[in-house]
Design a protein around this motif. Structure first.
Motif, PDB file in Angstrom:
ATOM      1  N   ALA A  22      -4.617  -5.268   4.768  1.00 49.11           N
ATOM      2  CA  ALA A  22      -3.955  -5.755   5.694  1.00 49.11           C
ATOM      3  C   ALA A  22      -4.689  -5.638   7.052  1.00 49.11           C
ATOM      4  O   ALA A  22      -4.422  -6.726   8.051  1.00 49.11           O
ATOM      5  CB  ALA A  22      -2.706  -4.956   6.106  1.00 49.11           C
ATOM      6  N   HIS A  23      -5.694  -4.869   7.348  1.00 47.88           N
ATOM      7  CA  HIS A  23      -6.519  -4.782   8.509  1.00 47.88           C
ATOM      8  C   HIS A  23      -7.400  -5.888   8.590  1.00 47.88           C
ATOM      9  O   HIS A  23      -7.539  -6.669   9.603  1.00 47.88           O
ATOM     10  CB  HIS A  23      -7.441  -3.628   8.469  1.00 47.88           C
ATOM     11  CG  HIS A  23      -8.484  -3.532   9.578  1.00 47.88           C
ATOM     12  ND1 HIS A  23      -7.989  -3.110  10.846  1.00 47.88           N
ATOM     13  CD2 HIS A  23      -9.723  -3.706   9.618  1.00 47.88           C
ATOM     14  CE1 HIS A  23      -9.136  -3.145  11.668  1.00 47.88           C
ATOM     15  NE2 HIS A  23     -10.212  -3.485  10.745  1.00 47.88           N
ATOM     16  N   GLY A  49     -11.568   3.579   6.529  1.00 45.04           N
ATOM     17  CA  GLY A  49     -10.948   4.153   5.523  1.00 45.04           C
ATOM     18  C   GLY A  49      -9.545   3.267   5.041  1.00 45.04           C
ATOM     19  O   GLY A  49      -9.325   2.212   5.335  1.00 45.04           O
ATOM     20  N   GLY A  50      -8.679   3.953   4.271  1.00 45.14           N
ATOM     21  CA  GLY A  50      -7.620   3.286   3.786  1.00 45.14           C
ATOM     22  C   GLY A  50      -7.608   2.935   2.557  1.00 45.14           C
ATOM     23  O   GLY A  50      -8.584   2.590   1.997  1.00 45.14           O
ATOM     24  N   GLY A  51      -6.493   2.928   1.936  1.00 44.43           N
ATOM     25  CA  GLY A  51      -6.520   2.397   0.435  1.00 44.43           C
ATOM     26  C   GLY A  51      -6.810   0.746   0.486  1.00 44.43           C
ATOM     27  O   GLY A  51      -6.837   0.020   1.295  1.00 44.43           O
ATOM     28  N   PHE A  52      -6.725   0.272  -0.734  1.00 51.09           N
ATOM     29  CA  PHE A  52      -7.043  -1.120  -0.906  1.00 51.09           C
ATOM     30  C   PHE A  52      -6.127  -2.033  -0.190  1.00 51.09           C
ATOM     31  O   PHE A  52      -6.759  -2.951   0.508  1.00 51.09           O
ATOM     32  CB  PHE A  52      -6.888  -1.645  -2.581  1.00 51.09           C
ATOM     33  CG  PHE A  52      -7.514  -2.909  -2.858  1.00 51.09           C
ATOM     34  CD1 PHE A  52      -8.662  -2.964  -3.398  1.00 51.09           C
ATOM     35  CD2 PHE A  52      -6.350  -4.034  -2.803  1.00 51.09           C
ATOM     36  CE1 PHE A  52      -8.911  -4.429  -3.736  1.00 51.09           C
ATOM     37  CE2 PHE A  52      -6.797  -5.231  -3.168  1.00 51.09           C
ATOM     38  CZ  PHE A  52      -8.101  -5.740  -3.680  1.00 51.09           C
ATOM     39  N   GLY A  69       0.711  -1.153   0.112  1.00 48.53           N
ATOM     40  CA  GLY A  69      -0.037  -0.022  -0.080  1.00 48.53           C
ATOM     41  C   GLY A  69       1.006   1.171   0.061  1.00 48.53           C
ATOM     42  O   GLY A  69       0.395   2.352  -0.730  1.00 48.53           O
ATOM     43  N   ASP A  70       1.952   1.433   0.717  1.00 56.45           N
ATOM     44  CA  ASP A  70       2.931   2.484   0.522  1.00 56.45           C
ATOM     45  C   ASP A  70       3.677   2.495  -0.745  1.00 56.45           C
ATOM     46  O   ASP A  70       3.472   3.959  -1.295  1.00 56.45           O
ATOM     47  CB  ASP A  70       4.193   2.143   1.734  1.00 56.45           C
ATOM     48  CG  ASP A  70       3.593   2.199   3.259  1.00 56.45           C
ATOM     49  OD1 ASP A  70       2.801   3.209   3.385  1.00 56.45           O
ATOM     50  OD2 ASP A  70       4.153   1.496   3.918  1.00 56.45           O
ATOM     51  N   GLU A 115      -0.832   4.812  -0.996  1.00 59.13           N
ATOM     52  CA  GLU A 115      -2.376   4.476  -0.490  1.00 59.13           C
ATOM     53  C   GLU A 115      -2.446   5.318   0.931  1.00 59.13           C
ATOM     54  O   GLU A 115      -1.432   5.364   1.726  1.00 59.13           O
ATOM     55  CB  GLU A 115      -2.912   2.995  -0.178  1.00 59.13           C
ATOM     56  CG  GLU A 115      -2.838   2.296  -1.614  1.00 59.13           C
ATOM     57  CD  GLU A 115      -3.398   0.862  -1.224  1.00 59.13           C
ATOM     58  OE1 GLU A 115      -3.612   0.130  -2.303  1.00 59.13           O
ATOM     59  OE2 GLU A 115      -3.499   0.705  -0.098  1.00 59.13           O
ATOM     60  N   PRO A 116      -3.508   5.836   1.425  1.00 59.45           N
ATOM     61  CA  PRO A 116      -3.863   6.348   2.432  1.00 59.45           C
ATOM     62  C   PRO A 116      -3.913   5.213   3.723  1.00 59.45           C
ATOM     63  O   PRO A 116      -4.376   4.104   3.091  1.00 59.45           O
ATOM     64  CB  PRO A 116      -5.236   7.239   2.513  1.00 59.45           C
ATOM     65  CG  PRO A 116      -6.000   6.461   1.408  1.00 59.45           C
ATOM     66  CD  PRO A 116      -4.862   5.900   0.460  1.00 59.45           C
ATOM     67  N   ILE A 117      -3.803   5.518   4.833  1.00 58.37           N
ATOM     68  CA  ILE A 117      -3.651   4.523   5.917  1.00 58.37           C
ATOM     69  C   ILE A 117      -5.034   4.264   6.329  1.00 58.37           C
ATOM     70  O   ILE A 117      -5.976   5.134   6.307  1.00 58.37           O
ATOM     71  CB  ILE A 117      -2.814   4.708   7.043  1.00 58.37           C
ATOM     72  CG1 ILE A 117      -3.371   6.037   7.825  1.00 58.37           C
ATOM     73  CG2 ILE A 117      -1.136   5.001   6.648  1.00 58.37           C
ATOM     74  CD1 ILE A 117      -2.541   6.172   8.969  1.00 58.37           C
TER      75      ILE A 117
END
Length: 640
Positions: free
Chosen positions: A440-441, A432-435, A416-417, A421-423
């Protein structure tokens, strides 16, 4: 079914949802870089761009429809309406947690949608071929500017950043440990190398080395820096003190089982002398707290000796020039001092601990062999620290117990980095967060579900701001079926006594030693506890602050002839103006003033007493308020 590159999936799925993904803390405007800083930043950016290009080319191809369905399900969480707080509660209802049925349903749907994506990406997430490059990309993504700022300050500062950037193994270790607080990687490596310079173990043995690195990453500016010291000097002093305590066997037996990540949280945000004192004091004063179940181990000193009191002037006794930690034991305090002493007690013995502040209340969280637990406050849902909500920290702590699975969490996050991507919002659980960041969450949630990793129940919430006893397998209270809490009858922890523990002796000079357990009733009660010393060399008695009515303990001795003796007692105290009463043969009552020993063993001042030939009886009691005193023995020295 179409297969798309991750760039295509990301673009297709995030157009409508990207605005819902926010960082955990409000962004601060960065300070402008110097000319040298700009050059360094350009160099770091060039390296980063090359890494991103290579990583994007190696990113897995995913099913378009499944990916879009997953990201839509995930985006639904951010759209949940905020729960109202009609009663204006201090701890308001939390929208993004399992206690909200709408959130539970949305999270369940999103996890179901995430599972086939995680499975499809498994080869990439489990692989190692891109691991070091992903780690370096993640490091530069979050830390390039801070490193450029630090490195531009001088040759020495630049050497620490260069050391990190030129060591792929170190980069992987740093990023697997969670990175540096506030992205201060240069400062962290500076502290790490200072510790290694001072400690051979931190250079040569992995446990010590990773402990030093983890501590430096959590405390890049030092955990507590006294006036006149630098951050590297202060944290090195901390490390060396703890290293010696560990090698001397003074830390908890489980200390060497800690994972490197748990080692981030060993050092307290308090003066080192406070922790050294706390360790010594508990070992002498309340060694029974060292053997409780891990949820209550050490930190129960707060319950027994730091009563909940408000409007206490600080310091209580300025003339004594006490450490703030010592001052809390004089008159107690509200939630702050109680949480501070609880954390310090665990930190003192090497148990990882961290603040767990809640709205209008202070609590703590600490490590146990079964997971992390919140103590003296509400559930993880209500606490937060350093821009991370309690739920996010607790989830991370559970999944990190499965390092092979967490390896995949790292790789998804780092990918994602690479894709800018936003976290996932660290203060709004799972929002929120990118794909890949959001995936990962869900990987963490899937591990918890698949491995059946249980969350530990909050402990001590019932007396977070009171003196109600704690519920624990080793506490003095039990919850009855009808609801009310009632004291156990005759179920206080008892100690096994030897004949030596109960035998009164007389030496060649006629000095009589009376072990504290040589009484007529050497049994533990709510108020009086008999316990082994921390090293099991003797039995001591602790007369505590529980209850309002005093208890008696009687001692019988036979003397060959009448005589006068000086009476002394070997005691430990943490409070001032203490005394106890000795009644000799029912007639003579003597008040024995107890010194303020600050956690050390000391003798009371001699009190002359007169005894008859034959049988004599001594009776000991303390008057309320019964702030704690630990007693080892009494001595009668003949007065010539």
């Amino acid at each position: 079914m179409n297969k798309l590159s991750i760039n295509s999936v990301f673009c297709a799925a995030t157009v409508a949802l990207l605005g819902l993904s926010t960082v955990s803390m409000a962004a601060k405007a960065p300070a402008p870089l110097t000319a040298q800083g700009e050059q360094l930043m350009a160099s770091y950016t060039a390296t980063l761009d090359a890494l991103k290009k290579e990583i994007k080319a190696a990113a897995p191809k995913l099913d378009e429809k499944k990916s879009a369905a997953y990201f839509t399900a995930h985006g639904a969480i951010a759209k949940l309406p905020t729960l109202p707080n009609p009663n204006d509660l201090k701890m308001a209802p939390v929208t993004f947690c399992a206690g909200n049925p709408a959130y539970e349903e949305a999270q369940t749907n999103a996890l179901l949608a995430a599972r086939p994506i995680i499975k499809e990406a498994k080869a990439f997430l489990k692989g190692n071929e891109m691991h070091a490059k992903l780690a370096k990309c993640a490091l530069l993504t979050v830390g390039a500017r801070e490193m450029a700022t630090f490195a531009s300050q001088g040759t020495e500062q630049k050497s620490y950043v260069d050391l990190l950037l030129n060591d792929d193994k170190l980069i992987v270790e740093v990023m697997e440990l969670g990175g540096a607080y506030e992205n201060k990687f240069g400062q962290s490596i500076r502290n790490y190398k200072a510790i290694q310079k001072a400690s051979k173990n931190a250079r040569e043995k992995d446990f010590f080395r990773l402990w030093a690195l983890a501590s430096s990453l959590e405390h890049p500016d030092g955990n507590h820096v006294p006036e006149g010291k630098t951050a590297p000097e202060a944290i090195t002093e901390y490390f060396l003190s703890y290293e010696k305590a560990y090698l001397d066997g003074e830390l908890d037996p489980a200390f060497n089982t800690l994972t490197p990540w748990d080692c981030r949280f060993i050092f307290a945000f308090r003066p080192l002398e406070s922790l050294v004192w706390m360790r010594k004091m508990i070992r002498n004063y309340r060694p029974d707290h060292m053997k409780l179940d891990y949820q209550w181990r050490y930190c129960r000193i707060t319950k027994t000796d730091v009563p909940y009191t408000s409007n206490v002037p600080r310091p209580v006794r300025p003339d004594l020039n006490l450490l703030s930690m010592q001052d809390y034991f004089l008159e107690g305090g509200i939630c702050g001092p109680r949480a501070f002493t609880g954390r310090a007690s665990t930190h003192a013995f090497g148990i990882p601990s961290r603040p767990a502040p809640q709205t209008g209340h202070a609590a703590l969280a600490h490590w146990t062999p079964d997971g992390w637990v919140t103590v003296f406050g509400a559930h993880w849902t209500q606490n937060r620290f350093r821009g991370q909500c309690g739920l996010d920290f607790e989830l991370e702590s559970r999944v990190r117990s499965k390092p092979d699975e967490y390896h995949q969490v790292h790789r998804a996050n780092w990918l994602g980095d690479a894709l800018d991507e936003p976290i996932v919002n660290r203060m709004r659980f799972g929002v929120g967060g990118g794909f890949w960041k959001s995936l990962a969450h869900y990987k963490k949630l899937a591990v918890v579900q698949d491995e059946d990793l249980k969350e530990l129940a909050t402990v001590g919430a019932e007396f977070a701001e009171s003196n109600v006893a704690a519920i624990s397998p080793n506490s003095d209270w039990i919850e009855e079926e009808d609801g009310p809490l009632k004291p156990k009858e005759k179920e206080f922890p008892q100690v096994e006594l030897t004949e030596a523990d109960k035998t009164i002796t007389t030496d060649a000079n006629g000095v009589i030693t009376i072990p504290v357990a040589a009484c007529s009733k050497p049994e533990s009660t709510e108020k009086i506890r008999f316990m082994k010393s921390y090293d099991d060399k003797f039995v001591q008695m602790h007369y505590n602050l529980a209850g309002k009515r005093p208890e008696l303990r009687s001692y019988t001795l036979n003397l060959p002839e009448a005589g006068k003796y000086n009476f002394t007692a070997t005691v430990v105290t943490v409070t001032i103006d203490r005394s106890f009463t000795i009644r000799a043969n029912r007639r003579n009552i003597h008040e024995v003033k107890v010194p303020f020993t600050l956690g050390d063993w000391e003798e009371t001042k001699a009190v002359p007493m007169e005894f008859k030939a034959g049988k004599n009886k001594l009776q000991l009691t303390l008057k309320a308020p019964n702030k704690g005193i630990s007693i080892k023995s009494f001595t009668l020295t003949p007065i010539k």
